[in-house]
Design an enzyme around this catalytic site. Structure first.
Site, PDB file in Angstrom:
ATOM      1  N   ASN A 156      34.841  44.406  35.765  1.00 19.85           N
ATOM      2  CA  ASN A 156      34.322  43.201  35.298  1.00 19.85           C
ATOM      3  C   ASN A 156      32.714  43.051  35.856  1.00 19.85           C
ATOM      4  O   ASN A 156      32.512  42.908  36.902  1.00 19.85           O
ATOM      5  CB  ASN A 156      35.029  41.918  35.768  1.00 19.85           C
ATOM      6  CG  ASN A 156      34.716  40.688  34.789  1.00 19.85           C
ATOM      7  OD1 ASN A 156      33.380  40.413  34.746  1.00 19.85           O
ATOM      8  ND2 ASN A 156      35.582  39.783  34.705  1.00 19.85           N
ATOM      9  N   GLY A 212      33.945  35.657  37.072  1.00 18.60           N
ATOM     10  CA  GLY A 212      33.753  34.155  37.244  1.00 18.60           C
ATOM     11  C   GLY A 212      33.323  33.626  38.602  1.00 18.60           C
ATOM     12  O   GLY A 212      33.407  34.052  39.412  1.00 18.60           O
ATOM     13  N   GLU A 225      40.323  47.798  35.154  1.00 18.54           N
ATOM     14  CA  GLU A 225      39.020  47.454  34.506  1.00 18.54           C
ATOM     15  C   GLU A 225      37.797  46.865  35.371  1.00 18.54           C
ATOM     16  O   GLU A 225      38.286  46.788  36.681  1.00 18.54           O
ATOM     17  CB  GLU A 225      39.143  46.391  33.469  1.00 18.54           C
ATOM     18  CG  GLU A 225      39.690  45.118  34.030  1.00 18.54           C
ATOM     19  CD  GLU A 225      40.032  44.249  32.819  1.00 18.54           C
ATOM     20  OE1 GLU A 225      38.819  43.307  32.568  1.00 18.54           O
ATOM     21  OE2 GLU A 225      40.788  44.086  32.475  1.00 18.54           O
ATOM     22  N   SER A 275      39.713  37.136  30.634  1.00 22.84           N
ATOM     23  CA  SER A 275      40.708  36.111  31.018  1.00 22.84           C
ATOM     24  C   SER A 275      41.995  36.261  30.461  1.00 22.84           C
ATOM     25  O   SER A 275      42.600  35.303  30.139  1.00 22.84           O
ATOM     26  CB  SER A 275      39.819  34.822  30.519  1.00 22.84           C
ATOM     27  OG  SER A 275      38.815  34.683  31.159  1.00 22.84           O
ATOM     28  N   ARG A 298      33.344  43.460  39.574  1.00 22.29           N
ATOM     29  CA  ARG A 298      34.597  43.194  40.434  1.00 22.29           C
ATOM     30  C   ARG A 298      35.340  44.354  39.876  1.00 22.29           C
ATOM     31  O   ARG A 298      35.902  44.079  38.397  1.00 22.29           O
ATOM     32  CB  ARG A 298      34.977  41.891  40.210  1.00 22.29           C
ATOM     33  CG  ARG A 298      36.047  41.489  41.191  1.00 22.29           C
ATOM     34  CD  ARG A 298      36.732  40.080  40.792  1.00 22.29           C
ATOM     35  NE  ARG A 298      37.657  40.230  39.514  1.00 22.29           N
ATOM     36  CZ  ARG A 298      37.767  39.655  38.572  1.00 22.29           C
ATOM     37  NH1 ARG A 298      36.995  38.487  38.353  1.00 22.29           N
ATOM     38  NH2 ARG A 298      38.487  39.897  37.438  1.00 22.29           N
ATOM     39  N   ASP A 306      39.449  45.488  39.310  1.00 20.46           N
ATOM     40  CA  ASP A 306      40.766  45.123  39.320  1.00 20.46           C
ATOM     41  C   ASP A 306      41.532  46.720  39.277  1.00 20.46           C
ATOM     42  O   ASP A 306      41.404  47.424  38.713  1.00 20.46           O
ATOM     43  CB  ASP A 306      41.224  44.503  38.124  1.00 20.46           C
ATOM     44  CG  ASP A 306      40.315  43.159  37.960  1.00 20.46           C
ATOM     45  OD1 ASP A 306      39.804  42.493  39.061  1.00 20.46           O
ATOM     46  OD2 ASP A 306      40.454  42.615  36.964  1.00 20.46           O
ATOM     47  N   GLU A 337      36.169  32.696  25.867  1.00 20.85           N
ATOM     48  CA  GLU A 337      36.256  32.387  27.130  1.00 20.85           C
ATOM     49  C   GLU A 337      35.115  31.279  27.585  1.00 20.85           C
ATOM     50  O   GLU A 337      34.579  30.993  28.620  1.00 20.85           O
ATOM     51  CB  GLU A 337      35.667  33.573  28.107  1.00 20.85           C
ATOM     52  CG  GLU A 337      36.625  34.573  27.869  1.00 20.85           C
ATOM     53  CD  GLU A 337      36.209  35.919  28.886  1.00 20.85           C
ATOM     54  OE1 GLU A 337      36.669  35.856  30.189  1.00 20.85           O
ATOM     55  OE2 GLU A 337      36.127  36.859  28.437  1.00 20.85           O
ATOM     56  N   TYR A 385      43.298  30.578  36.339  1.00 23.78           N
ATOM     57  CA  TYR A 385      42.467  29.271  36.353  1.00 23.78           C
ATOM     58  C   TYR A 385      43.083  27.966  36.772  1.00 23.78           C
ATOM     59  O   TYR A 385      42.470  27.023  36.983  1.00 23.78           O
ATOM     60  CB  TYR A 385      41.765  29.110  34.956  1.00 23.78           C
ATOM     61  CG  TYR A 385      40.856  30.299  34.601  1.00 23.78           C
ATOM     62  CD1 TYR A 385      39.590  30.634  35.303  1.00 23.78           C
ATOM     63  CD2 TYR A 385      41.116  31.466  33.646  1.00 23.78           C
ATOM     64  CE1 TYR A 385      38.936  31.885  35.101  1.00 23.78           C
ATOM     65  CE2 TYR A 385      40.554  32.470  33.270  1.00 23.78           C
ATOM     66  CZ  TYR A 385      39.391  32.669  34.152  1.00 23.78           C
ATOM     67  OH  TYR A 385      38.722  33.900  33.739  1.00 23.78           O
TER      68      TYR A 385
END
Length: 335
Positions: A299, A303, A297, A175, A283, A285, A17, A244
């Site tokens: 994070n 990002g 999961e 990612s 964060r 998900d 990443e 992205y």
């Protein structure tokens, strides 16, 4: 200089990443207020305060003063940084290793500590932790690269335990690198081969159907959940391109959820944040299904690129990107 807070931004690194981390780090550098901060940009892979292809050291587009460094010890002439802003992603930056290093130096840093970072990075152990707290996650199984006999019969085992389709992903990666949506048994071998390029353990989960969302949380002990972001992938699942690319997934914030589903999603995100012991930000998900929310999961270093989800959620809550960075640095100093 003396009245400014010294902030070292760690970015780059050596994980898969790296490119995402460089984008996050650059975004942070561009937004830090030069009136408040003396900023040091550090690529942890090379020690150089310069991006690949750049002829000169980084300078924030917003006018931030970025000091050129060859390595972290050179900060000693100005004194150690007051705060380290971790803009690293993936193994080596998000898994607790750099956090442990900074703990040893007694330097405050943004984001979660060693244990929370390590647990969130390891998706299989994260699932076990969630299960112990009765937090719903997709049915799943793990497969190690060394388990040759199981790998040869993996398609059959997956069919018996989970059925198809499934999602196969590296246990410790982000990612969507090495992640595949597998619809049939004959696709398993190639998917596992790709996954094992990034990790020695594959996590295999049932493919959950529903509305995909993510919920960010800000704060330490007194934390708050931001408005959920709804994700509508352009591709079959929320892959690297969707995440992205400028023309990637459609992201709607606040998510188009009922009041009841919104409340449940926020409560689950807060529960995951506290269960892991996250600090500053996280964060989570998840999918909203007919039977409620299912967590994928959490994070610990979301990002901060131009297409990232945490800044979108913060903006929906009336928090500018510059203010968000101020808050994260403030949470780091609280520790």
């Amino acid at each position: 200089m003396n009245d400014k807070l010294k902030v070292a931004v760690l970015m780059g690194g050596q994980s898969a990443e790296r490119s995402v981390s460089l984008a996050t780090g650059t975004q942070v550098l561009n937004a830090l207020d030069p009136e408040k901060y003396a900023v040091y940009a550090i690529d942890t892979a090379t020690g150089l305060a310069q991006l690949p292809g750049e002829a000169s050291p980084l300078v924030g587009a917003g006018g931030a003063s970025v000091t050129a460094l060859t390595q972290l010890p050179q900060l000693e002439k100005d004194g150690l940084p007051d705060v380290v802003f971790i803009a690293l992603h993936g193994p080596g930056g998000e898994d607790g290793s750099v956090q442990g290093f900074l703990e040893t130096l007694r330097i405050p840093y943004t984001g979660s500590g060693v244990l929370a970072s390590a647990l969130a990075m390891d998706k299989a152990r994260y699932k076990l932790l969630c299960t112990s707290a009765s937090i719903p996650t997709p049915a799943g199984m793990t497969l190690k690269k060394t388990e040759s006999a199981r790998i040869r019969k993996a398609s059959e085992e997956i069919g018996l335990q989970l059925g198809y389709p499934v999602v196969i992903k590296p246990c410790r990666q982000g990612s969507s690198y090495g992640t595949r949506l597998v619809k049939a048994p004959e696709e398993v071998a190639e998917a596992l081969k790709d996954t094992f390029r990034y990790d020695t353990t594959a996590l295999i989960e049932e493919c959950v159907q529903g509305t995909e969302i993510t919920v960010a949380v800000l704060g330490n002990d007194d934390c708050v959940a931001l408005p959920p972001v709804e994700i509508i992938p352009k591709n079959e699942f929320f892959d690297f391109e969707d995440k992205y690319s400028v023309d990637g997934a459609q992201e709607i914030c606040p998510a188009r959820l009922s009041e009841e589903d919104t409340k449940e999603a926020k409560e689950l995100a807060l529960e995951c944040h506290r269960l892991l012991g996250c600090r500053g930000m996280s964060r989570t998900d998840m999918f909203v299904t007919d039977d409620g929310c299912v967590v994928l999961e959490t994070n610990t270093i979301p990002g901060m690129t131009p297409t990232s989800l945490l800044p979108k959620a913060a903006a929906a809550a009336g928090i500018s990107f510059e203010k968000l960075l101020d808050m994260l640095i403030g949470y780091a100093k609280e520790k």
